[in-house]
Scaffold this motif. Structure first.
Motif, PDB file in Angstrom:
ATOM      1  N   GLN A  39       0.799  -1.221   0.000  1.00  0.00           N
ATOM      2  CA  GLN A  39       0.000   0.000   0.000  1.00  0.00           C
ATOM      3  C   GLN A  39       0.837   1.279   0.000  1.00  0.00           C
ATOM      4  O   GLN A  39       0.544   2.210  -0.740  1.00  0.00           O
ATOM      5  CB  GLN A  39      -0.959   0.009   1.189  1.00  0.00           C
ATOM      6  N   GLU A  81       2.320   1.786  -3.447  1.00  0.00           N
ATOM      7  CA  GLU A  81       1.245   2.107  -4.403  1.00  0.00           C
ATOM      8  C   GLU A  81       0.790   3.559  -4.227  1.00  0.00           C
ATOM      9  O   GLU A  81       0.585   4.279  -5.205  1.00  0.00           O
ATOM     10  CB  GLU A  81       0.072   1.157  -4.192  1.00  0.00           C
ATOM     11  N   ARG A  82       0.666   4.019  -3.002  1.00  0.00           N
ATOM     12  CA  ARG A  82       0.268   5.407  -2.729  1.00  0.00           C
ATOM     13  C   ARG A  82       1.325   6.386  -3.231  1.00  0.00           C
ATOM     14  O   ARG A  82       1.006   7.462  -3.735  1.00  0.00           O
ATOM     15  CB  ARG A  82       0.028   5.633  -1.223  1.00  0.00           C
TER      16      ARG A  82
END
Length: 75
Positions: free
Chosen positions: A21, A24-25
């Motif tokens: 995450q 990806e952010r």
């Protein structure tokens, strides 16, 4: 297909990004999101992959490029 399999000077559409995450952010903050157009500038199959999206050049490691699913953009 995976971005790391992309050919030089071809444009692709990002279909899915499947990374942890926080990474990806980070890519989203740079402008790499699902539906984005991404051009492979240099994929010499050894080191990093050089790409262009949102008008800026980036180098992506093979591990990251392996987790970005793309399809060829219509000509």
């Amino acid at each position: 297909m995976r971005l790391k399999e992309g050919k030089n000077n071809k444009v692709y559409i990002v279909e899915q990004i499947d990374l942890e995450q926080n990474l990806e952010r980070r890519l989203e903050a740079l402008g790499l999101t699902e539906g984005s157009r991404i051009e492979v500038l240099n994929n010499d199959k050894k080191g990093a992959l050089t790409v262009r999206f949102r008008g800026t050049r980036f180098a992506l490691g093979k591990r990251i490029a392996d987790h970005i699913i793309v399809r060829e953009a219509a000509a």
